[in-house]
Design a protein around this motif. Structure first.
Motif, PDB file in Angstrom:
ATOM      1  N   GLY A 193     -59.112 109.991 -17.829  1.00  0.00           N
ATOM      2  CA  GLY A 193     -59.370 110.440 -19.070  1.00  0.00           C
ATOM      3  C   GLY A 193     -59.325 109.765 -20.617  1.00  0.00           C
ATOM      4  O   GLY A 193     -59.317 110.426 -21.069  1.00  0.00           O
ATOM      5  N   HIS A 241     -53.032 108.857 -20.694  1.00  0.00           N
ATOM      6  CA  HIS A 241     -53.809 110.400 -20.506  1.00  0.00           C
ATOM      7  C   HIS A 241     -52.365 110.808 -19.756  1.00  0.00           C
ATOM      8  O   HIS A 241     -51.975 112.565 -20.589  1.00  0.00           O
ATOM      9  N   SER A 266     -55.348 106.735 -16.590  1.00  0.00           N
ATOM     10  CA  SER A 266     -54.960 107.480 -16.360  1.00  0.00           C
ATOM     11  C   SER A 266     -52.994 108.202 -16.524  1.00  0.00           C
ATOM     12  O   SER A 266     -52.320 108.680 -17.528  1.00  0.00           O
TER      13      SER A 266
END
Ligand code: SAH
Length: 346
Positions: free
Chosen positions: A149, A122, A119
């Motif tokens: 993600g 991302h 994440s």
């Protein structure tokens, strides 16, 4: 004849595949048709994926693999979250829009930790695709990574034949579970990559045909194939390397069977032959995965002997890729290179 049929119907009988796979006589024709089909869908574009080899610890003991658990000769490493992140920053500046996080199956990287890393990447690089290649996990784990993600997952099935699988892996690993993982990943919505090593010990042409049938069933968006190469500190140290011509032949066959598939010209192919990746591109491949790992750890991620690109900086790998592709008339592009409309179910 066979090549035209394969191009038109994207399929052959087992006997016809046998004829195509066994001999060299159709190779030129195969290559030309595969390149034509690749150009219909992708022009002369070559997609880049930046490979970050973030751990060489592995709880598995695959007989072919240099980072197997029982190999006590290698020095083990793990990148920190910060180190992984700086590989992405460096890669982003070099034009990479896909990051592939690959590693052994290392329990130190818990699901929570993987999700945290995914994440963070991302959020920081929302225009990039995150690909994971960290082995067999539960449906719940795959789902968690996806929600964090990750959009793509590379998990070669290695061989679709359970008996052959058993000759490459210790008894605690199973062909069934590996295949289940791939179907789980598809169900969750990942773009999935399967694949095999060409010329792995005990592999027969019948095994390869079973692999083609398995890929037809799975319909992956990516197919990673490269030659098997021996590693000196594994049980397969004395086995011979996979065949260059067979690998190229298979790349072309895959391009004709799966016209839109993303097909890398792998590092193993480049290790087998100095022009291996170029030959792979000409045979139908359309992806290259330059190394983005820190130079200090590259020699430690030795899946097989003599792996190339272990002394270079990321920027060097990037420009080398560009030069090699351009040298044979292909163009490296920096877009994400999705194959979204490829999958039958999506
Ligand atoms: N742990 C991850 C990543 C494995 S390494 C996973 O389980 O998917 C990525 C791929 O390298 C493997 O799937 C295997 O097909 C390939 N590989 C491993 N050892 C190799 C060897 N000796 N020669 C060629 N390819 C090898």
């Amino acid at each position: 004849m066979l090549v035209q049929k394969l191009r038109q119907q994207r399929d052959l009988t087992d006997q016809e595949f046998r004829e195509l796979l066994c001999c060299e006589n159709n190779d030129e024709d195969l290559k030309q048709n595969a390149d034509a089909v690749r150009r219909e869908h992708y022009g002369n574009k070559v997609y880049l994926r930046g490979l970050i080899e973030f751990t060489n610890y592995c709880k598995n003991n695959c007989y072919y693999c240099g980072i197997r658990r029982a190999n006590q000769k290698i020095s083990r490493y793990r990148l920190t979250q910060e180190e992984i992140f700086s590989c992405c920053e460096e890669g982003y500046a070099l034009g990479f829009r896909t990051f592939v996080l690959q590693g052994g199956e290392d329990p130190y990287f818990t699901d929570d930790y993987i999700c945290q890393i995914v994440s963070k990447i991302h959020n920081q690089f929302p225009d990039c695709a995150i690909t994971l290649s960290i082995g067999e996990k539960s449906y719940e784990s795959y789902l968690a990574y996806f929600q964090a993600g990750a959009e793509r997952y590379l998990l070669r099935h290695e061989t679709a034949d359970p008996v052959h699988y058993g000759k490459l892996h210790p008894a605690e690993m199973s062909c069934t579970n590996r295949q289940k993982c791939l179907f789980d990943l598809k169900k969750i919505g990942y773009q999935v990559g399967a694949g095999i090593m060409v010329g792995s010990p005990f592999q027969t042409l019948e095994n390869i045909i079973a692999d083609l049938r398995f890929l037809q069933k799975l319909q992956p968006q990516m197919i990673g194939i490269g030659p098997f190469l021996p590693h000196q500190d594994t049980p397969f140290r004395d086995e011979s390397a996979g065949d260059l011509k067979l690998t190229l032949r298979l790349l072309s066959i895959l391009r004709l069977m799966f016209p839109k598939v993303l097909l890398p010209a792998t590092t193993a192919l480049g290790t087998l032959h100095p022009m291996g990746r170029e030959l792979g591109l000409k045979a139908g491949a359309n992806v290259i995965m330059p190394n983005l790992s820190p130079t200090s750890v590259r020699k430690k991620y030795m899946l097989y002997d003599n792996k190339i690109c272990t002394g270079e900086e990321s920027a060097q790998c990037r420009s080398c890729t560009e030069r090699r592709a351009a040298g044979i008339g292909y163009e490296v592009v920096t877009d994400r290179g999705d194959a979204k409309d490829f999958c039958k179910n999506s």
